[in-house]
Design an enzyme around this catalytic site. Sequence first.
Site, short mmCIF file in Angstrom:
data_model
loop_
_atom_site.label_atom_id
_atom_site.label_comp_id
_atom_site.label_asym_id
_atom_site.label_seq_id
_atom_site.Cartn_x
_atom_site.Cartn_y
_atom_site.Cartn_z
N GLU A 174 0.84 -1.21 0.00
CA GLU A 174 0.00 0.00 0.00
C GLU A 174 0.87 1.25 0.00
O GLU A 174 1.49 1.59 1.01
CB GLU A 174 -0.93 0.01 1.22
N GLU B 15 3.04 7.12 4.73
CA GLU B 15 2.74 7.53 6.10
C GLU B 15 3.75 6.98 7.09
O GLU B 15 4.06 7.64 8.08
CB GLU B 15 1.31 7.13 6.46
N GLU C 90 -5.97 5.41 7.68
CA GLU C 90 -5.55 4.77 6.42
C GLU C 90 -5.73 3.25 6.49
O GLU C 90 -6.17 2.62 5.52
CB GLU C 90 -4.09 5.11 6.12
#
Length: 119
Positions: A22, A28, A63
């Site tokens: 991802e 992040e 997320e």
Amino acid sequence: MLRLIGAFRNSARAFRRLLGSEAAFQQEVVLLLAAIPVGWFVATSWRSYALLIGVILLLMLVEVLNTAIEAACDAVSSEFHPEIQLSKDCGSLAVLITILIAGAVWAIAVIERIVGGPI
């Protein structure tokens, strides 16, 4: 205790999978790794440092939930359904709102650092 160990293993498996596949989660994680030292210089107190790091962790949490929603929707059907599209769009909106919150928290912290106190 075995339940806790099993939950940790499941969480570690999800972390590895997200980290490997991802792009948003990968970004992040990099953001968190950068925020840890940068936040130390930006924060004016331990409380504000915890808030700066916490808001990045909140973004990562949202997320993860967004990715879970998308995976569940994709498992249900690969065809277009307005309800599935809405679910995915809402998850995406949740991430956007969290990015705005995180940006605001960091902007306030930077301004406080520059002016030398609370704004």
